[in-house]
Design a protein around this motif. Structure first.
Motif, PDB file in Angstrom:
ATOM      1  N   VAL A 159       2.866  -1.249 -12.801  1.00 42.83           N
ATOM      2  CA  VAL A 159       3.058  -0.794 -11.421  1.00 42.83           C
ATOM      3  C   VAL A 159       3.118  -2.023 -10.521  1.00 42.83           C
ATOM      4  O   VAL A 159       2.101  -2.682 -10.280  1.00 42.83           O
ATOM      5  N   GLY A 206       2.405  -4.582  -4.039  1.00 50.79           N
ATOM      6  CA  GLY A 206       2.559  -5.560  -2.967  1.00 50.79           C
ATOM      7  C   GLY A 206       1.326  -5.527  -2.081  1.00 50.79           C
ATOM      8  O   GLY A 206       0.247  -5.971  -2.455  1.00 50.79           O
ATOM      9  N   THR A 232       0.402  -0.526   0.612  1.00 49.91           N
ATOM     10  CA  THR A 232       0.387   0.333   1.815  1.00 49.91           C
ATOM     11  C   THR A 232       1.278   1.559   1.656  1.00 49.91           C
ATOM     12  O   THR A 232       1.493   2.293   2.628  1.00 49.91           O
ATOM     13  N   VAL A 281       2.702   5.079   1.383  1.00 49.77           N
ATOM     14  CA  VAL A 281       2.118   6.358   1.810  1.00 49.77           C
ATOM     15  C   VAL A 281       2.779   7.529   1.078  1.00 49.77           C
ATOM     16  O   VAL A 281       2.681   8.672   1.507  1.00 49.77           O
ATOM     17  N   LEU A 293       1.291  -8.889  -6.730  1.00 50.55           N
ATOM     18  CA  LEU A 293       2.124 -10.073  -6.471  1.00 50.55           C
ATOM     19  C   LEU A 293       1.538 -11.009  -5.426  1.00 50.55           C
ATOM     20  O   LEU A 293       2.217 -11.887  -4.911  1.00 50.55           O
ATOM     21  N   ALA A 304      11.582  -3.250  -1.615  1.00 54.89           N
ATOM     22  CA  ALA A 304      11.521  -2.184  -2.618  1.00 54.89           C
ATOM     23  C   ALA A 304      11.546  -0.796  -1.991  1.00 54.89           C
ATOM     24  O   ALA A 304      11.839   0.192  -2.671  1.00 54.89           O
ATOM     25  N   GLY A 358      10.326  -0.371  -7.503  1.00 57.30           N
ATOM     26  CA  GLY A 358       9.645  -0.882  -8.695  1.00 57.30           C
ATOM     27  C   GLY A 358      10.095  -0.270  -9.993  1.00 57.30           C
ATOM     28  O   GLY A 358       9.550  -0.588 -11.049  1.00 57.30           O
ATOM     29  N   GLY A 378      12.912  -3.094 -11.670  1.00 56.98           N
ATOM     30  CA  GLY A 378      12.567  -4.501 -11.809  1.00 56.98           C
ATOM     31  C   GLY A 378      11.492  -4.868 -10.805  1.00 56.98           C
ATOM     32  O   GLY A 378      11.210  -4.114  -9.868  1.00 56.98           O
ATOM     33  N   HIS A 401      12.140   5.857   6.028  1.00 59.93           N
ATOM     34  CA  HIS A 401      11.663   4.510   5.700  1.00 59.93           C
ATOM     35  C   HIS A 401      10.383   4.467   4.867  1.00 59.93           C
ATOM     36  O   HIS A 401       9.978   3.393   4.458  1.00 59.93           O
TER      37      HIS A 401
END
Ligand SMILES: Cc1cc2nc3c(=O)[nH]c(=O)nc-3n(C[C@H](O)[C@H](O)[C@H](O)COP(=O)(O)OP(=O)(O)OC[C@H]3O[C@@H](n4cnc5c(N)ncnc54)[C@H](O)[C@@H]3O)c2cc1C
Length: 545
Positions: free
Chosen positions: A132, A135, A138, A140, A159, A214, A267, A270, A501
């Motif tokens: 998984v 980042g 966050t 949602v 990351l 992503a 994700g 890649g 978004h």
């Protein structure tokens, strides 16, 4: 280097060390009166009381990962794993506060460069371990849920250590940033060279460059700077099939734009390790200003005029009457009363707040852009509230989520959802979603608050962003929101996009097929098979495995 970012169990938004945003006594009184809050507070269960299963990462892959990354960068302790157990939706926070139904990864991996990310994928593919990409965490929509997808184990690939500015080409205005860099860090590094990215989502304080790419993120200034995908010049991805680099020129006719397959891939196609982004000179002047428009229709007419005359301010944000009422009430009763009287005297019955914000390189540019916007609003009656109200919006623009913590403590169901459609269908879509949410959230005698704003406008249409405040159903908190969310998504399907978004993740997946069709789903599935033949990347997200 932002490797120090705290990742213990995240039951709240407010970063440690940052100021929380408590609710004022008058805001609490108003909420009690409006939605019938009780006095009960519901703080999070301490993580020491949670029953977390041990890691099921087998010894051989663990030893290979440790040999690759170093022991310090393969974490199997409970605190580190809990810190990556899901994202930041209301349901995620409720689950963590109650300590229930947590999907916890078996390990957290912390590579520091693209080659190591590639190495991790090779080991995980060989041992059939789900990965998984993580980042800022966050999401949602369940995008970072540690789903195993039938694999031997599941790891969170954090990351955070890929946090460098690789290059900055001031002539071309292109910066290459590593994917784990936080937005705050990106802005301050670019500012040192006189540039800005101009991407300011409300999750600015935590989210990352790779996460934005992503998820096709959109920031609060998207009307001026564009959505994140408009800023991406190139991407570098690690995939189980090998490394994939995309984007060599600002425009190309060399077949379909495959960068667009990587952007928004959540994700599953890649791990994005680097993003080349378009940057702009940092503004020398800015001006934020607030207006009031009478009624939703007049408000959307105003924003449509700005968009279609191509004079949108960088930040263009219209609140509906309910959101305007809430913003005023939470800012203090005296202010709200005085403003209410002022607007009534001006003959405004249904105040809708319109915030416009411009960034510019010079005073002249600022003046010209503002004048053009005011001209475009000539057919809509606006009452000017002035710069103080606009600047106040700007200075609080990232603190909303901190108030969410205070609301959660008070037993409030507080969550958001978003969509977009064309101008002609906008008001019908807003009504349909509002009705679905109100019907499904009500628990007592008082109706929940369902507010809405437009914050991303285009020539052909706009986004709608809903926020709900309702007394939490103490016994069935997750089911209460789940029911409302499903009803809202059903209302959206066929009328607008399932996400403007926030992305698809797990939560919007049932509705994606209706939007992209069976052929669209088959194309995505085929692309996944090409880069990830055994399906280790982010199982359960975006499309069915
Ligand atoms: C309070 C709050 C406010 C928000 N406001 C906005 C807003 O204004 N605008 C907006 O667009 N969104 C907003 N969001 C949603 C969220 O912040 C965005 O989706 C953001 O882009 C996620 O970035 P992240 O780094 O946190 O990614 P994560 O949450 O860590 O991941 C999101 C998805 O992307 C994948 N991913 C992450 N990094 C990579 C990578 N390097 N390579 C491949 N896949 C990766 C993950 O696996 C996951 O599926 C908000 C969320 C919260 C909680």
């Amino acid at each position: 280097m932002n490797g120090e970012i705290e990742h213990t169990l995240r039951g709240s938004w407010t970063p440690s060390g940052a100021a929380s945003a408590p609710l004022s006594p008058s805001a609490l009184r108003w909420l009690r009166h409006r939605i019938g809050l009780t006095e009960t507070t519901t703080p999070a269960v301490p993580s020491s009381l949670l029953d977390v299963p041990g890691s099921s990462l087998a010894d051989t892959p663990r030893a290979e990962l440790e040999a690759l990354l170093g022991e310090r960068h393969v974490l199997v302790d409970t605190a580190a794993r809990l810190g990556r157990a899901g994202g930041m939706s209301y349901s995620d926070l409720v689950r963590r506060r109650d300590g229930a139904e947590l999907a916890v990864p078996d390990a957290v991996l912390l590579p520091s460069d693209p080659e190591l990310v590639q190495g991790v994928l090779e080991i995980c593919a060989r041992h059939d371990i789900a990965v998984v990409p993580f980042g800022g965490g966050t999401s949602v929509v369940g995008g970072v849920d540690a789903l195993r997808g039938g694999k031997n184990a599941v790891v969170a690939l954090d990351l955070v250590r890929l946090d460098r500015l690789i290059s900055l080409d001031p002539d071309s205005r292109i910066a290459v940033l590593q994917a784990g860099m936080r937005a705050t860090e990106a802005e301050s590094l670019l500012a040192a060279h006189g540039f800005t990215l101009g991407h300011f989502p409300q999750s600015f304080e935590r989210a990352t460059i790779g996460g934005f790419a992503a998820t096709r993120s959109a920031g609060q200034a998207s009307s001026g700077y564009g959505r994140f995908e408009d800023m991406v010049e190139g991407v570098r991805l690690a995939t189980p099939a090998g490394e994939w680099k995309l984007g060599v020129a600002p425009a190309s006719a060399a077949g379909p734009d495959l960068r667009q397959l990587a952007i928004g891939s959540e994700g599953i196609l890649g791990v994005i390790t680097e993003v080349a982004v378009r940057v702009r000179p940092a503004p020398r002047r800015s001006r934020y200003e607030a207006f009031v428009v009478d009624g939703w229709q007049a408000g959307t007419d105003a924003v449509r005029a700005l968009a279609q005359e191509r004079v949108l301010a960088d930040v263009t944000r219209l609140s509906d009457p309910t959101e305007t009422e809430v913003q005023l009430a939470l800012s203090g009763q005296l202010k709200a009363r005085a403003l209410g009287n002022f607007l009534r005297a001006k003959g405004v019955r249904n105040p809708c707040l319109l915030v416009l914000g411009w960034d510019a390189g010079s005073r002249t540019e600022l003046k010209q852009r503002r004048a053009a916007a005011v001209r475009a609003l000539r057919d809509v009656r606006t009452v000017r509230l002035g710069r103080a109200a606009g600047e106040s919006w700007k200075s609080h623009r990232f603190s909303g989520p901190r108030q969410r913590d205070a609301l959660l403590d008070r037993g409030v169901c507080v969550e958001t959802l978003e969509t977009a459609t064309s101008w002609s269908g906008l008001s019908e879509l807003r009504s349909a979603v509002r009705t679905a949410l109100v019907r499904n959230l009500q628990t007592g005698s008082k109706p929940p608050i369902v507010m809405c704003h437009v914050s991303h406008a285009y020539e052909t249409g706009a986004s709608l962003y809903f926020t709900v405040l309702a007394p939490r159903d103490a016994e069935h908190a997750l089911a209460q929101w789940q029911r409302a969310k499903e009803a809202a998504c059903d209302a959206i399907a066929g009328r607008g996009t399932i996400s403007h978004h926030h992305a698809v993740g797990v939560d919007h997946r049932p509705w994606l097929g209706a939007e992209i069709g069976d052929i669209g789903t088959a194309v995505l599935t085929a692309a996944k098979r090409a880069v990830d033949p055994t399906g280790i990347l982010n199982p359960g997200k975006l499309i069915r495995d």
